[in-house]
Design a protein around this motif. Structure first.
Motif, PDB file in Angstrom:
ATOM      1  N   CYS A 105      18.896  -5.873 102.587  1.00 31.59           N
ATOM      2  CA  CYS A 105      17.539  -6.375 102.844  1.00 31.59           C
ATOM      3  C   CYS A 105      17.270  -6.444 104.347  1.00 31.59           C
ATOM      4  CB  CYS A 105      17.348  -7.757 102.221  1.00 31.59           C
ATOM      5  SG  CYS A 105      17.167  -7.764 100.438  1.00 31.59           S
ATOM      6  N   ALA A 106      18.223  -6.973 105.093  1.00 31.22           N
ATOM      7  CA  ALA A 106      18.056  -7.084 106.548  1.00 31.22           C
ATOM      8  C   ALA A 106      17.862  -5.705 107.167  1.00 31.22           C
ATOM      9  CB  ALA A 106      19.261  -7.803 107.161  1.00 31.22           C
ATOM     10  N   ALA A 107      18.646  -4.729 106.732  1.00 33.75           N
ATOM     11  CA  ALA A 107      18.530  -3.373 107.274  1.00 33.75           C
ATOM     12  C   ALA A 107      17.180  -2.741 106.948  1.00 33.75           C
ATOM     13  CB  ALA A 107      19.660  -2.500 106.741  1.00 33.75           C
ATOM     14  N   LEU A 108      16.651  -3.052 105.759  1.00 31.56           N
ATOM     15  CA  LEU A 108      15.351  -2.512 105.348  1.00 31.56           C
ATOM     16  C   LEU A 108      14.177  -3.281 105.948  1.00 31.56           C
ATOM     17  CD1 LEU A 108      16.016  -1.947 101.525  1.00 31.56           C
ATOM     18  CD2 LEU A 108      15.787  -0.173 103.280  1.00 31.56           C
ATOM     19  N   GLY A 109      14.446  -4.466 106.503  1.00 29.99           N
ATOM     20  CA  GLY A 109      13.367  -5.321 106.983  1.00 29.99           C
ATOM     21  C   GLY A 109      12.687  -6.084 105.859  1.00 29.99           C
ATOM     22  N   THR A 110      13.368  -6.214 104.729  1.00 31.55           N
ATOM     23  CA  THR A 110      12.829  -6.940 103.580  1.00 31.55           C
ATOM     24  C   THR A 110      13.148  -8.418 103.744  1.00 31.55           C
ATOM     25  OG1 THR A 110      13.151  -5.024 102.149  1.00 31.55           O
ATOM     26  CG2 THR A 110      12.909  -7.164 101.068  1.00 31.55           C
ATOM     27  N   PRO A 111      12.142  -9.278 103.708  1.00 30.29           N
ATOM     28  CA  PRO A 111      12.424 -10.708 103.852  1.00 30.29           C
ATOM     29  C   PRO A 111      13.244 -11.238 102.678  1.00 30.29           C
ATOM     30  CG  PRO A 111      10.068 -10.327 103.487  1.00 30.29           C
ATOM     31  CD  PRO A 111      10.734  -8.994 103.521  1.00 30.29           C
ATOM     32  N   TYR A 112      14.142 -12.165 103.004  1.00 31.51           N
ATOM     33  CA  TYR A 112      14.904 -12.797 101.938  1.00 31.51           C
ATOM     34  C   TYR A 112      15.136 -14.274 102.246  1.00 31.51           C
ATOM     35  CZ  TYR A 112      19.267 -12.181 104.699  1.00 31.51           C
ATOM     36  OH  TYR A 112      20.233 -12.214 105.661  1.00 31.51           O
ATOM     37  N   ILE A 113      15.331 -15.006 101.155  1.00 36.98           N
ATOM     38  CA  ILE A 113      15.630 -16.426 101.188  1.00 36.98           C
ATOM     39  C   ILE A 113      17.032 -16.592 100.632  1.00 36.98           C
ATOM     40  CG2 ILE A 113      15.039 -18.703 100.237  1.00 36.98           C
ATOM     41  CD1 ILE A 113      12.152 -17.570  99.842  1.00 36.98           C
ATOM     42  N   THR A 114      17.884 -17.324 101.331  1.00 34.81           N
ATOM     43  CA  THR A 114      19.187 -17.635 100.763  1.00 34.81           C
ATOM     44  C   THR A 114      19.096 -18.952 100.009  1.00 34.81           C
ATOM     45  OG1 THR A 114      19.929 -18.647 102.835  1.00 34.81           O
ATOM     46  CG2 THR A 114      20.560 -16.352 102.451  1.00 34.81           C
ATOM     47  N   LEU A 115      19.894 -19.058  98.977  1.00 31.97           N
ATOM     48  CA  LEU A 115      19.944 -20.250  98.130  1.00 31.97           C
ATOM     49  C   LEU A 115      21.412 -20.611  97.963  1.00 31.97           C
ATOM     50  CD1 LEU A 115      18.746 -22.322  96.115  1.00 31.97           C
ATOM     51  CD2 LEU A 115      18.716 -20.484  94.394  1.00 31.97           C
ATOM     52  N   HIS A 116      21.806 -21.704  98.592  1.00 31.01           N
ATOM     53  CA  HIS A 116      23.204 -22.143  98.486  1.00 31.01           C
ATOM     54  C   HIS A 116      23.341 -23.571  98.973  1.00 31.01           C
ATOM     55  CE1 HIS A 116      24.030 -21.816 102.843  1.00 31.01           C
ATOM     56  NE2 HIS A 116      23.361 -20.690 102.809  1.00 31.01           N
ATOM     57  N   SER A 117      24.478 -24.164  98.654  1.00 26.24           N
ATOM     58  CA  SER A 117      24.751 -25.548  99.055  1.00 26.24           C
ATOM     59  C   SER A 117      25.187 -25.608 100.513  1.00 26.24           C
ATOM     60  CB  SER A 117      25.843 -26.147  98.166  1.00 26.24           C
ATOM     61  OG  SER A 117      27.082 -25.532  98.461  1.00 26.24           O
ATOM     62  N   GLU A 118      25.239 -26.817 101.024  1.00 26.71           N
ATOM     63  CA  GLU A 118      25.684 -27.030 102.404  1.00 26.71           C
ATOM     64  C   GLU A 118      27.162 -26.695 102.587  1.00 26.71           C
ATOM     65  OE1 GLU A 118      24.487 -30.636 104.340  1.00 26.71           O
ATOM     66  OE2 GLU A 118      22.629 -30.720 103.189  1.00 26.71           O
ATOM     67  N   ASP A 119      27.921 -26.684 101.495  1.00 32.08           N
ATOM     68  CA  ASP A 119      29.361 -26.422 101.572  1.00 32.08           C
ATOM     69  C   ASP A 119      29.708 -25.037 102.106  1.00 32.08           C
ATOM     70  OD1 ASP A 119      29.586 -28.906 100.414  1.00 32.08           O
ATOM     71  OD2 ASP A 119      30.111 -28.147  98.430  1.00 32.08           O
TER      72      ASP A 119
END
Length: 144
Positions: free
Chosen positions: A98-112
């Motif tokens: 996604c980063a290489a394509l310029g596609t926006p993304y949201i990460t979903l994960h815990s603080e751990d």
């Protein structure tokens, strides 16, 4: 505005269903990799039996990549989930793609897992800890 949203990553919880149901009526279109672990592992089996697990995994990864590559390239935004129990190398790969394509993304994960995901999060446009936060971000993006 309608968004084509790709849901990537962890397959052992119902986070996808939570986001999809939270966005019901929004007109969003959701796509995802195959989330049945056994089916995903066997995706290449139709090309012939392999004696070594490396080659079975290799063929299945390529067959699965047809779907993943297509959906990532077609999406307006990706949600990339990293769970707490397993390392999701495929999700990290999707984030990099996604980063290489310029596609926006949201990460979903815990603080751990903030530290091991610092580079992945640095390229994300948002980091959420709950599916509900993702739903709110998506609704905000299309609001008037």
């Amino acid at each position: 505005m309608s968004l084509n949203i790709y849901l990537s990553g962890e397959i052992h919880t119902d986070w996808r269903e939570q986001i999809i149901s939270g966005c019901e009526g929004s007109g969003f279109h959701f796509t995802s990799a195959v989330t049945n672990h056994e089916a995903s592992d066997a995706a290449g089996d139709l090309l012939g039996k392999e004696e070594k697990s490396f080659w079975r995994d290799h063929k299945s990864a390529k067959v699965n990549a047809i779907r993943t590559k297509t959906f990532v390239e077609q999406c307006d935004i990706a949600i990339i989930r990293f769970g707490d129990k397993y390392k999701q190398w495929n999700a990290a790969f999707d984030a990099g793609y996604c980063a290489a394509l310029g596609t926006p993304y949201i990460t979903l994960h815990s603080e751990d897992v903030i530290h091991p995901l610092k580079e992945v999060d640095a390229a994300a446009l948002a980091w959420a800890t709950t599916p509900e936060q993702v739903v709110e971000i998506l609704k905000y993006v299309v609001s008037d």
